[in-house]
Write a protein that holds these residues in place. Structure first.
Motif, mmCIF file in Angstrom:
data_model
loop_
_atom_site.group_PDB
_atom_site.id
_atom_site.type_symbol
_atom_site.label_atom_id
_atom_site.label_comp_id
_atom_site.label_asym_id
_atom_site.label_seq_id
_atom_site.Cartn_x
_atom_site.Cartn_y
_atom_site.Cartn_z
ATOM 1 N N UNK A 216 0.534 18.467 10.659
ATOM 2 C CA UNK A 216 0.586 17.222 9.892
ATOM 3 C C UNK A 216 -0.036 16.071 10.661
ATOM 4 N N UNK A 217 0.329 15.934 11.939
ATOM 5 C CA UNK A 217 -0.175 14.817 12.746
ATOM 6 C C UNK A 217 -1.678 14.948 12.982
ATOM 7 N N UNK B 144 5.043 23.666 14.564
ATOM 8 C CA UNK B 144 3.704 23.858 14.013
ATOM 9 C C UNK B 144 3.477 22.995 12.767
ATOM 10 N N UNK B 145 4.486 22.889 11.896
ATOM 11 C CA UNK B 145 4.358 22.022 10.730
ATOM 12 C C UNK B 145 4.061 20.582 11.159
ATOM 13 N N UNK B 146 4.800 20.102 12.154
ATOM 14 C CA UNK B 146 4.623 18.718 12.618
ATOM 15 C C UNK B 146 3.261 18.528 13.268
ATOM 16 N N UNK B 147 2.858 19.474 14.106
ATOM 17 C CA UNK B 147 1.553 19.374 14.769
ATOM 18 C C UNK B 147 0.431 19.360 13.745
ATOM 19 N N UNK C 222 -0.276 7.497 7.008
ATOM 20 C CA UNK C 222 0.955 7.816 6.298
ATOM 21 C C UNK C 222 0.658 8.449 4.945
ATOM 22 N N UNK C 223 -0.337 7.936 4.241
ATOM 23 C CA UNK C 223 -0.685 8.515 2.940
ATOM 24 C C UNK C 223 -1.155 9.958 3.083
ATOM 25 N N UNK C 224 -1.896 10.248 4.133
ATOM 26 C CA UNK C 224 -2.369 11.615 4.357
ATOM 27 C C UNK C 224 -1.202 12.556 4.623
ATOM 28 N N UNK C 225 -0.236 12.096 5.407
ATOM 29 C CA UNK C 225 0.937 12.946 5.668
ATOM 30 C C UNK C 225 1.683 13.264 4.379
ATOM 31 N N UNK C 226 1.719 12.318 3.442
ATOM 32 C CA UNK C 226 2.490 12.499 2.212
ATOM 33 C C UNK C 226 1.708 13.227 1.126
ATOM 34 N N UNK D 296 10.274 10.706 9.752
ATOM 35 C CA UNK D 296 10.398 10.347 11.167
ATOM 36 C C UNK D 296 9.032 10.246 11.840
ATOM 37 N N UNK D 297 8.129 11.186 11.543
ATOM 38 C CA UNK D 297 6.783 11.132 12.120
ATOM 39 C C UNK D 297 6.038 9.901 11.621
#
Length: 563
Positions: free
Chosen positions: A339-340, A334-337, A488-492, A533-534
């Protein structure tokens, strides 16, 4: 068939393009206005206290970080981009992708890894004491928790901004001007300095400006390294001292600094324009390197990859193996989903907004268009938490107004329509990273000669058709680069996500922060590794896409001497 409906449709599309750019600019301006109003209406007592104690420290440290990061990212990013694009040496194809990999790292995560490795109880100093028998006061070792250490972490993470934009600019250059300089007796390096580098300067300056804006807005790295900057002062005033007025006043200082940077860059560029020379695109034959130059290129490209990606990954993997966190759980899925989904939505919408603003400025230059472009850029220098609060205040008031009106009118309570929604969080990302998309897109747009637009209009193409059929196919490398940077900036991004995310909607960055705040750094390494990794997948895809050159490009004729 009557031409009137077609003309009306074209006018409607034109109005949508022009109005859409103004809407995006107004959205970017909204949190700044909210912060400015809070700064003006608030008391200056805390600010006066800061001026007597740490305000000048904030100023000096912020400037020192900005200058260090600007010089470091410009040197590493531009040099690496030129080497992998215009020369050939062992491993060049692998370095094309590997040099962009550090971009997937949040700077604060890299800071965690290097702090555990280089600090007094870390592996390096512990081994040094064990081998030599020295005590803690018997030797000198560079302090990682310092301004220089924070600058190094930021350079390692941010140089890919310059690298990607410079590489895209070098790939879009025709060889005719470079070959003309060689025919006039210039050596390859002189031709690079006198021809290729000036032509790529808008892209390089845009990348450096992005890196500097990210630096002055950084909170995670500077707070972990105990470095006092405007960003840490804002968070201290806002969350620790509970003084929003002082935080807003410090945020205005950052806004002023960001505007000053943008103005200085534009003044330095002047009226210069760099368009591809020649009537057709000719690729420059790569220069084969031999001897010391060959291995020097390998070292220059390998060191940023080693210290910016390979070593931090090894350190984080070692930390993660000692933790109790497991990737194979529903929670991490769920965290990965989450985030993406957030990063992908924000990247697409931000890119669309950047295209609208740049296209309006290109076709309808004027005070309004220039104002929209300048306003859209300043959000990158504002900490994400300040933007979040700047959006929450007006939209919370709007929610309350709508709810009160409908209660009195029809007896229905709407609750919170905007506050706490995914879309308001995406709007915060759009404001925060619009400058990144604009700089990446504009760096490619500057290579299209204005005569191309004139020819397209002469052939009867309306603005929307010209954008779709002419600009976007040519600017595909720049568009892909912009999407990568925003994704990438949004993920971070951490502060805005912490403040504005919906209830029970966590991301990888939030999970890493939660564990680190509990002093569980080994556990924080696990979501940090997943975050990296994502982020690697879009980095690799875009780098591969940038390497696939089209056989022909649409360029204008050689510029006149006045250009």
């Amino acid at each position: 068939m009557s031409l009137r409906p077609i003309a009306m449709a074209e006018r409607s599309a034109t109005g949508l393009l022009r109005g859409g750019a103004l809407f995006v600019a107004a959205l970017c301006l909204l949190p700044m206005l909210a912060v400015a109003i809070a700064a003006v209406l608030g008391s200056t007592e805390t600010l006066r206290h800061l001026a007597d104690t740490v305000l000048w420290t904030y100023t000096g440290t912020t400037i020192q970080l900005a200058v260090s990061v600007a010089l470091g990212t410009a040197a590493i990013g531009t040099g690496a981009a030129w080497l992998v694009t215009m020369t050939r040496f062992p491993g060049v194809r692998a370095f094309e992708i590997a040099l962009a990999l550090p971009m997937a790292f949040p700077a604060y995560v890299m800071g965690y890894a290097y702090t555990s490795f280089l600090d007094h109880p870390g592996a390096v100093q512990s081994t040094l004491r064990a081998v030599t028998g020295w005590g803690p006061r018997d030797y000198w070792f560079p302090e990682i928790r310092s301004v220089e250490g924070a600058a190094l972490m930021l350079i390692l993470v941010l140089y890919p901004y310059v690298y990607l934009l410079a590489r895209a600019a070098f790939l879009q250059q025709s060889a005719t001007a470079f070959l003309a300089a060689r025919a006039l007796g210039r050596g390859p390096w002189t031709a690079f300095l006198r021809v290729s580098l000036p032509m790529a300067r808008p892209a390089i300056a845009g990348g450096v400006l992005l890196a500097v804006m990210e630096t002055i807005a950084d909170y995670g790295t500077t707070s972990h390294f105990a470095v006092q900057t405007f960003a840490t002062g804002i968070y201290t005033s806002w969350f620790t001292m509970a003084d929003r007025a002082a935080a807003a006043q410090l945020a205005l200082c950052l806004l002023f600094f960001a505007l000053l940077l943008a103005i200085l860059e534009r003044m330095q560029r002047g009226e210069a324009r760099h368009h591809a020379a020649g009537k057709r695109f000719e690729r420059l034959p790569p220069i084969p390197l031999a001897g010391a130059a060959k291995w020097g290129a390998v070292m220059l490209c390998g060191l940023p990859v080693l210290f910016g990606f390979v070593l931090p990954v090894i350190l984080l993997v070692g930390m993660g193996l000692d933790s109790e966190q497991s990737l194979f759980t529903r929670r991490y899925w769920e965290f990965t989903r989450n985030t993406v989904v957030l990063a992908g939505t924000a990247a697409v919408l931000t890119m669309l907004g950047a295209i609208l603003i740049s296209f309006r400025l290109r076709l309808w230059p004027g005070p309004t268009s220039r104002w929209a472009a300048h306003v859209a850029r300043i959000g990158y220098a504002v900490p994400g938490g300040v933007i979040a609060v700047g959006l929450l205040v007006p939209f919370a008031a709007l929610d309350n107004a709508i709810d009160s009106f409908l209660r009195e009118s029809v007896g229905i309570s709407t609750g919170l329509l905007f506050t706490g929604s995914i879309w308001l969080l995406v709007a915060a990302y759009l404001v925060r990273f619009m400058a990144a998309a604009l700089n990446a897109y504009d760096s490619g747009l500057g290579t299209i000669h204005p005569n191309v637009d004139a020819v397209s209009r002469t052939l009867g193409k309306p603005p929307l058709e010209m954008l779709r059929r002419v600009h976007l196919p040519v600017l595909r490398p720049s568009v892909l680069t912009a999407l990568l940077i925003v994704f990438v900036d949004t993920m971070k991004e951490l502060p805005a996500t912490l403040i504005m995310r919906p209830f029970n909607f966590d991301t990888l960055a939030v999970q890493a922060h939660r564990l680190a705040a509990d002093e569980r750094l080994d556990g924080a390494a696990v979501p940090s590794l997943v975050l990296v990794a994502v982020g690697l997948l879009p980095v690799i895809l875009v780098c591969r896409g940038l390497g696939r050159r089209q056989d022909s490009r649409v360029f204008g004729p050689p510029p006149t001497p006045a250009e």
